[in-house]
Scaffold this motif. Structure first.
Motif, mmCIF file in Angstrom:
data_model
loop_
_atom_site.group_PDB
_atom_site.id
_atom_site.type_symbol
_atom_site.label_atom_id
_atom_site.label_comp_id
_atom_site.label_asym_id
_atom_site.label_seq_id
_atom_site.Cartn_x
_atom_site.Cartn_y
_atom_site.Cartn_z
ATOM 1 N N GLN A 1 134.401 -26.006 59.711
ATOM 2 C CA GLN A 1 134.329 -25.620 58.308
ATOM 3 C C GLN A 1 135.141 -26.629 57.508
ATOM 4 O OE1 GLN A 1 135.832 -21.672 57.199
ATOM 5 N NE2 GLN A 1 133.973 -21.378 56.011
ATOM 6 N N HIS A 2 134.599 -27.050 56.379
ATOM 7 C CA HIS A 2 135.234 -28.111 55.572
ATOM 8 C C HIS A 2 135.465 -29.354 56.428
ATOM 9 C CE1 HIS A 2 135.868 -25.495 52.132
ATOM 10 N NE2 HIS A 2 136.431 -24.601 52.908
ATOM 11 N N SER A 3 134.513 -29.631 57.328
ATOM 12 C CA SER A 3 134.557 -30.823 58.201
ATOM 13 C C SER A 3 135.729 -30.789 59.172
ATOM 14 C CB SER A 3 134.623 -32.100 57.349
ATOM 15 O OG SER A 3 133.481 -32.200 56.523
ATOM 16 N N GLU A 4 136.309 -29.619 59.416
ATOM 17 C CA GLU A 4 137.398 -29.474 60.374
ATOM 18 C C GLU A 4 137.027 -28.433 61.424
ATOM 19 O OE1 GLU A 4 141.021 -28.518 58.440
ATOM 20 O OE2 GLU A 4 141.098 -30.373 57.269
ATOM 21 N N MET A 5 137.436 -28.698 62.676
ATOM 22 C CA MET A 5 137.150 -27.741 63.732
ATOM 23 C C MET A 5 138.084 -26.539 63.602
ATOM 24 S SD MET A 5 136.848 -28.274 67.867
ATOM 25 C CE MET A 5 138.621 -28.430 68.143
ATOM 26 N N ILE A 6 137.500 -25.346 63.502
ATOM 27 C CA ILE A 6 138.306 -24.133 63.353
ATOM 28 C C ILE A 6 138.220 -23.235 64.586
ATOM 29 C CG2 ILE A 6 138.104 -24.149 60.840
ATOM 30 C CD1 ILE A 6 135.955 -21.982 61.100
ATOM 31 N N GLY A 7 137.418 -23.649 65.561
ATOM 32 C CA GLY A 7 137.316 -22.843 66.773
ATOM 33 C C GLY A 7 136.510 -23.541 67.846
ATOM 34 N N LYS A 8 136.799 -23.202 69.102
ATOM 35 C CA LYS A 8 136.070 -23.779 70.222
ATOM 36 C C LYS A 8 136.039 -22.762 71.352
ATOM 37 C CE LYS A 8 135.621 -28.079 72.849
ATOM 38 N NZ LYS A 8 136.193 -29.430 73.066
ATOM 39 N N VAL A 9 134.845 -22.493 71.878
ATOM 40 C CA VAL A 9 134.666 -21.474 72.912
ATOM 41 C C VAL A 9 133.976 -22.106 74.128
ATOM 42 C CG1 VAL A 9 133.722 -19.219 73.499
ATOM 43 C CG2 VAL A 9 134.433 -19.702 71.135
ATOM 44 N N ALA A 10 134.533 -21.862 75.311
ATOM 45 C CA ALA A 10 133.967 -22.395 76.548
ATOM 46 C C ALA A 10 133.042 -21.355 77.183
ATOM 47 C CB ALA A 10 135.076 -22.769 77.518
ATOM 48 N N TYR A 11 131.908 -21.813 77.683
ATOM 49 C CA TYR A 11 130.960 -20.952 78.387
ATOM 50 C C TYR A 11 130.679 -21.539 79.759
ATOM 51 C CZ TYR A 11 129.886 -18.565 73.978
ATOM 52 O OH TYR A 11 129.981 -17.835 72.818
ATOM 53 N N GLY A 12 130.545 -20.670 80.737
ATOM 54 C CA GLY A 12 130.185 -21.127 82.068
ATOM 55 C C GLY A 12 128.690 -21.309 82.196
ATOM 56 N N LEU A 13 128.233 -21.527 83.398
ATOM 57 C CA LEU A 13 126.805 -21.684 83.641
ATOM 58 C C LEU A 13 126.127 -20.310 83.614
ATOM 59 C CD1 LEU A 13 126.909 -24.273 86.549
ATOM 60 C CD2 LEU A 13 126.488 -24.699 84.116
ATOM 61 N N PRO A 14 124.832 -20.283 83.343
ATOM 62 C CA PRO A 14 124.095 -19.006 83.344
ATOM 63 C C PRO A 14 124.302 -18.268 84.665
ATOM 64 C CG PRO A 14 122.728 -20.722 82.420
ATOM 65 C CD PRO A 14 123.950 -21.404 82.962
ATOM 66 N N VAL A 15 124.366 -16.976 84.612
ATOM 67 C CA VAL A 15 124.636 -16.150 85.799
ATOM 68 C C VAL A 15 123.605 -16.371 86.888
ATOM 69 C CG1 VAL A 15 124.837 -13.785 86.640
ATOM 70 C CG2 VAL A 15 125.767 -14.384 84.403
#
Length: 210
Positions: free
Chosen positions: A194-208
């Protein structure tokens, strides 16, 4: 004799829709041949309030925000109640109506505040060979990006999570877990800006089911 615009009948000639919902409502009014005073009566307005209520109907159907910005109110219905009652007597699909209202309400509440941007990308370490030019490298890297719906920022957190998981499953399946140049997919990252700044990052694993 007064000539009506091609898209307006005698029942809808006073309305100048600025929103897709208004156009659908007007089409329904035309279909059922409902006069303004008949609509107002069916909505439950008292006879003595017919003229101002008809004015409100015309204003709402010609308003870019469908009157939800409080630009026309009376003692009988809030902006939301007015639209709910209107679509009810016109036998319109409730779910589609609710989505439109939610979108307008969201836009009004966040006026001037840009929506966050969501980016989903596979977590990969490529093994580029000496013969891989910049175009080949760029093409391989582009394949790591996962397409997300344009309206994902307007979804609820629960809806967004379901969509992200679905997009991950489809991306992994379509590429069989691998991209060119030894690009074995290890997982996925969802980043929010948002406003060209990273405000969050979420890691996901591989599909089950991988």
């Amino acid at each position: 004799m007064f000539n009506l615009p091609a898209t307006h009948s005698k029942y809808t000639r006073y309305y100048r829709p600025q929103h897709s919902l208004a156009r659908r409502i007007i089409a329904q009014i035309d279909k059922y041949e409902r006069r303004p005073q008949d609509i107002i009566k069916a909505m439950g307005y008292p006879l003595k309030h017919t003229i101002p209520a008809c004015d409100r109907l015309r204003h709402v159907l010609s308003s870019e925000k469908m009157g939800l910005d409080g630009s026309y109110i009376d003692a009988y219905f809030t902006p939301e109640q007015f639209l709910e009652k209107l679509v009810l007597i016109l036998d319109m699909h409730e779910d589609a109506f609710k989505q439109d209202i939610a979108q307008i309400t969201y836009d009004l509440a966040h006026c001037g505040t840009p929506l966050p941007k969501y980016y989903l990308k596979a977590d990969i370490d490529f093994e580029f060979t000496a013969g891989a030019n910049w175009m080949s490298r760029g093409g391989a890297a582009q394949l790591a990006h996962v397409h997300l719906p344009e309206n994902i920022a307007r979804m609820t957190e629960t809806e967004r999570e379901v969509i992200v998981q679905k997009c991950i499953d489809e991306h992994y399946k379509n590429h069989n877990g691998n991209l060119p140049y030894g690009g074995v997919i290890k997982g996925y990252w969802l980043t929010i800006e948002q406003h060209s700044e990273m405000i969050g990052k979420v890691a996901y694993g591989l599909p089950v089911k991988s």
